[in-house]
Design a protein around this motif. Structure first.
Motif, PDB file in Angstrom:
ATOM      1  N   THR A  27       0.842  -1.200   0.000  1.00  0.00           N
ATOM      2  CA  THR A  27       0.000   0.000   0.000  1.00  0.00           C
ATOM      3  C   THR A  27       0.879   1.253   0.000  1.00  0.00           C
ATOM      4  O   THR A  27       1.965   1.273   0.580  1.00  0.00           O
ATOM      5  CB  THR A  27      -0.917   0.053   1.237  1.00  0.00           C
ATOM      6  OG1 THR A  27      -0.102   0.019   2.404  1.00  0.00           O
ATOM      7  CG2 THR A  27      -1.899  -1.097   1.250  1.00  0.00           C
ATOM      8  N   LEU A  46      -0.705  -0.142  -4.243  1.00  0.00           N
ATOM      9  CA  LEU A  46      -2.146  -0.088  -4.017  1.00  0.00           C
ATOM     10  C   LEU A  46      -2.470   1.097  -3.120  1.00  0.00           C
ATOM     11  O   LEU A  46      -1.990   1.166  -1.979  1.00  0.00           O
ATOM     12  CB  LEU A  46      -2.624  -1.384  -3.333  1.00  0.00           C
ATOM     13  CG  LEU A  46      -4.087  -1.370  -2.874  1.00  0.00           C
ATOM     14  CD1 LEU A  46      -5.035  -1.376  -4.082  1.00  0.00           C
ATOM     15  CD2 LEU A  46      -4.387  -2.556  -1.966  1.00  0.00           C
ATOM     16  N   GLY A  48      -4.789   1.768  -1.060  1.00  0.00           N
ATOM     17  CA  GLY A  48      -5.876   1.011  -0.440  1.00  0.00           C
ATOM     18  C   GLY A  48      -6.779   1.916   0.372  1.00  0.00           C
ATOM     19  O   GLY A  48      -6.347   2.961   0.871  1.00  0.00           O
ATOM     20  N   ASP A  49      -8.031   1.463   0.546  1.00  0.00           N
ATOM     21  CA  ASP A  49      -8.913   2.255   1.420  1.00  0.00           C
ATOM     22  C   ASP A  49      -8.552   2.013   2.891  1.00  0.00           C
ATOM     23  O   ASP A  49      -9.118   2.645   3.788  1.00  0.00           O
ATOM     24  CB  ASP A  49     -10.396   1.994   1.123  1.00  0.00           C
ATOM     25  CG  ASP A  49     -10.825   0.579   1.434  1.00  0.00           C
ATOM     26  OD1 ASP A  49      -9.967  -0.276   1.722  1.00  0.00           O
ATOM     27  OD2 ASP A  49     -12.056   0.322   1.379  1.00  0.00           O
ATOM     28  N   SER A  50      -7.559   1.144   3.129  1.00  0.00           N
ATOM     29  CA  SER A  50      -6.978   1.026   4.476  1.00  0.00           C
ATOM     30  C   SER A  50      -6.421   2.386   4.905  1.00  0.00           C
ATOM     31  O   SER A  50      -6.192   2.631   6.095  1.00  0.00           O
ATOM     32  CB  SER A  50      -5.864  -0.033   4.499  1.00  0.00           C
ATOM     33  OG  SER A  50      -4.936   0.183   3.454  1.00  0.00           O
ATOM     34  N   ASP A  88      -8.174   1.925  -4.828  1.00  0.00           N
ATOM     35  CA  ASP A  88      -9.202   1.101  -4.180  1.00  0.00           C
ATOM     36  C   ASP A  88     -10.518   1.860  -4.166  1.00  0.00           C
ATOM     37  O   ASP A  88     -10.590   2.983  -3.633  1.00  0.00           O
ATOM     38  CB  ASP A  88      -8.737   0.859  -2.740  1.00  0.00           C
ATOM     39  CG  ASP A  88      -9.176  -0.473  -2.203  1.00  0.00           C
ATOM     40  OD1 ASP A  88      -9.827  -1.240  -2.931  1.00  0.00           O
ATOM     41  OD2 ASP A  88      -8.830  -0.752  -1.035  1.00  0.00           O
ATOM     42  N   LYS A 118      -9.497  -1.347  -7.738  1.00  0.00           N
ATOM     43  CA  LYS A 118      -9.821  -2.583  -7.028  1.00  0.00           C
ATOM     44  C   LYS A 118     -11.198  -2.446  -6.400  1.00  0.00           C
ATOM     45  O   LYS A 118     -11.535  -1.392  -5.854  1.00  0.00           O
ATOM     46  CB  LYS A 118      -8.774  -2.876  -5.947  1.00  0.00           C
ATOM     47  CG  LYS A 118      -9.098  -4.118  -5.131  1.00  0.00           C
ATOM     48  CD  LYS A 118      -7.944  -4.549  -4.274  1.00  0.00           C
ATOM     49  CE  LYS A 118      -7.833  -3.822  -2.953  1.00  0.00           C
ATOM     50  NZ  LYS A 118      -9.015  -3.909  -2.066  1.00  0.00           N
ATOM     51  N   HIS A 143     -11.292  -8.625  -5.179  1.00  0.00           N
ATOM     52  CA  HIS A 143     -10.850  -8.794  -3.775  1.00  0.00           C
ATOM     53  C   HIS A 143     -11.919  -9.623  -3.074  1.00  0.00           C
ATOM     54  O   HIS A 143     -13.053  -9.152  -2.910  1.00  0.00           O
ATOM     55  CB  HIS A 143     -10.707  -7.405  -3.140  1.00  0.00           C
ATOM     56  CG  HIS A 143     -10.209  -7.413  -1.731  1.00  0.00           C
ATOM     57  ND1 HIS A 143      -9.691  -6.280  -1.137  1.00  0.00           N
ATOM     58  CD2 HIS A 143     -10.132  -8.382  -0.775  1.00  0.00           C
ATOM     59  CE1 HIS A 143      -9.324  -6.548   0.110  1.00  0.00           C
ATOM     60  NE2 HIS A 143      -9.602  -7.832   0.355  1.00  0.00           N
ATOM     61  N   VAL A 186      -7.208 -10.231  -5.318  1.00  0.00           N
ATOM     62  CA  VAL A 186      -6.697 -10.278  -3.945  1.00  0.00           C
ATOM     63  C   VAL A 186      -7.477 -11.336  -3.169  1.00  0.00           C
ATOM     64  O   VAL A 186      -8.713 -11.354  -3.188  1.00  0.00           O
ATOM     65  CB  VAL A 186      -6.840  -8.902  -3.245  1.00  0.00           C
ATOM     66  CG1 VAL A 186      -6.513  -9.010  -1.757  1.00  0.00           C
ATOM     67  CG2 VAL A 186      -5.942  -7.867  -3.907  1.00  0.00           C
ATOM     68  N   GLU A 188      -7.920 -12.468   0.576  1.00  0.00           N
ATOM     69  CA  GLU A 188      -7.582 -12.000   1.933  1.00  0.00           C
ATOM     70  C   GLU A 188      -8.197 -12.918   2.985  1.00  0.00           C
ATOM     71  O   GLU A 188      -9.375 -13.300   2.887  1.00  0.00           O
ATOM     72  CB  GLU A 188      -8.091 -10.552   2.136  1.00  0.00           C
ATOM     73  CG  GLU A 188      -7.834 -10.065   3.564  1.00  0.00           C
ATOM     74  CD  GLU A 188      -7.924  -8.559   3.759  1.00  0.00           C
ATOM     75  OE1 GLU A 188      -8.151  -7.822   2.780  1.00  0.00           O
ATOM     76  OE2 GLU A 188      -7.756  -8.128   4.928  1.00  0.00           O
ATOM     77  N   ILE A 209      -3.121 -11.948   1.085  1.00  0.00           N
ATOM     78  CA  ILE A 209      -2.838 -11.256   2.357  1.00  0.00           C
ATOM     79  C   ILE A 209      -3.524 -12.093   3.423  1.00  0.00           C
ATOM     80  O   ILE A 209      -4.751 -12.226   3.419  1.00  0.00           O
ATOM     81  CB  ILE A 209      -3.274  -9.765   2.341  1.00  0.00           C
ATOM     82  CG1 ILE A 209      -3.074  -9.144   3.729  1.00  0.00           C
ATOM     83  CG2 ILE A 209      -4.678  -9.534   1.813  1.00  0.00           C
ATOM     84  CD1 ILE A 209      -3.033  -7.616   3.726  1.00  0.00           C
ATOM     85  N   VAL A 219       0.657  -9.159  -0.677  1.00  0.00           N
ATOM     86  CA  VAL A 219       0.484  -7.741  -0.355  1.00  0.00           C
ATOM     87  C   VAL A 219       0.458  -7.569   1.163  1.00  0.00           C
ATOM     88  O   VAL A 219      -0.032  -8.439   1.877  1.00  0.00           O
ATOM     89  CB  VAL A 219      -0.815  -7.155  -0.987  1.00  0.00           C
ATOM     90  CG1 VAL A 219      -2.053  -7.929  -0.598  1.00  0.00           C
ATOM     91  CG2 VAL A 219      -0.988  -5.672  -0.629  1.00  0.00           C
ATOM     92  N   VAL A 221       0.074  -4.110   4.188  1.00  0.00           N
ATOM     93  CA  VAL A 221      -0.056  -2.676   4.414  1.00  0.00           C
ATOM     94  C   VAL A 221       1.341  -2.179   4.820  1.00  0.00           C
ATOM     95  O   VAL A 221       1.934  -2.683   5.782  1.00  0.00           O
ATOM     96  CB  VAL A 221      -1.104  -2.394   5.513  1.00  0.00           C
ATOM     97  CG1 VAL A 221      -1.059  -0.944   5.960  1.00  0.00           C
ATOM     98  CG2 VAL A 221      -2.506  -2.769   5.021  1.00  0.00           C
TER      99      VAL A 221
END
Ligand code: KIV
Length: 271
Positions: A27, A46, A48-50, A88, A118, A143, A186, A188, A209, A219, A221
């Protein structure tokens, strides 16, 4: 120092799977991190929306907005030349109507410089929406498994596919998503054996992940692997560095030196 090679492309990723060359994805939410990952030669960056939990301080990923995602994707774009940038799609930016999904996916490409998007999930309507986005000419990464945007439906961040029925759902979803035209998937939070079966079944690459070693790529974070905070991490996170204690000490030293008047000394002043 740069370890970069050729620009990563979507056909190139499929070639990596065929050759058994593992794919690396991390990420990135900002310019310096993008520069770092690109210098090392990470294949996919990525956004990511993380982001919501890691840098914006939300409790989960649900509040993240399109504007926040685009803002950070633009910053990553400015720092990345070789890696493939994937944006994302945040909660409810795609899972309402195809028109809105295409429009929002298009914003990642046209307004922020992402090369793919994604989307989490594989319900019938999401698969249909993904097919429409792909047909509009936008590359999509899927994902499945533990999908954080479904935190409430899952009752928390829980490993998926542990019983035969839910494993079957995941296995079939993967095939449906590939048929809809995604370029990578992805996986997960699922048992190793299930991720292995899915990976063997698909011609597109899988990126795992918390899904074991048999995926075509992995992947994490980035803030987790760097040990950027002291919060508890899931079992699948390997901390390759523990930056937090060093950062804490540095900030503490600055505070002490300012309070006692020893910073800035002549060395750091225009005398
Ligand atoms: O948002 C994110 O960072 C992700 C990865 C962990 C796969 O979706």
């Amino acid at each position: 120092m740069s370890l970069s090679q050729d620009k990563v492309t979507i056909p190139g990723l499929r070639g990596m799977k065929q050759k058994g060359r593992k794919i690396t994805m991390l990420t990135a939410y900002d310019y310096p991190t993008a520069m770092l990952l690109d210098a090392v030669g990470i294949d996919i960056l990525l956004v990511g929306d993380s982001l919501g939990m890691v840098v914006l301080g939300y409790e989960n990923t649900l509040p993240v907005t399109m504007e926040e995602m685009l803002h950070h994707t633009r910053a990553v774009k400015r720092g990345c030349k070789r890696g493939l940038i994937v944006g994302d799609m945040p909660f409810l930016s795609f899972n309402v109507k195809s028109e809105l999904a295409i429009e929002n996916a298009g914003r990642f490409i046209k307004q922020a410089g992402a090369e793919g998007v994604k989307l989490e999930g594989a319900s019938e309507s999401i698969v249909m929406i993904i097919r429409n986005i792909v047909q509009a000419g936008i590359s999509v990464m899927g994902h499945i498994g533990l999908t954080p945007q479904m935190i409430h439906q899952m009752g928390g961040f829980k490993i998926q596919g542990k019983d035969p029925e839910s494993a079957k759902v995941i296995f079939e979803s993967a095939q449906r998503l590939q048929d809809a035209g995604i370029f990578a998937l992805v996986l997960e939070g699922m048992p190793n054996d299930l991720a292995k079966k899915v990976t063997e079944q698909l011609s597109i690459p899988t990126i795992g992940i918390g899904a074991g070693p048999h995926c075509d790529g992995q992947v994490l974070v980035t803030h987790d692997l760097l040990g950027f905070s002291e919060s508890a991490k899931p079992k699948f996170v390997k901390e390759y560095a523990s930056l937090y204690p060093g950062m804490f000490e540095a900030v503490k030293s600055f505070k002490q030196e300012v309070l006692e008047g020893s910073f800035p000394s002549d060395e750091y002043s225009y005398c």
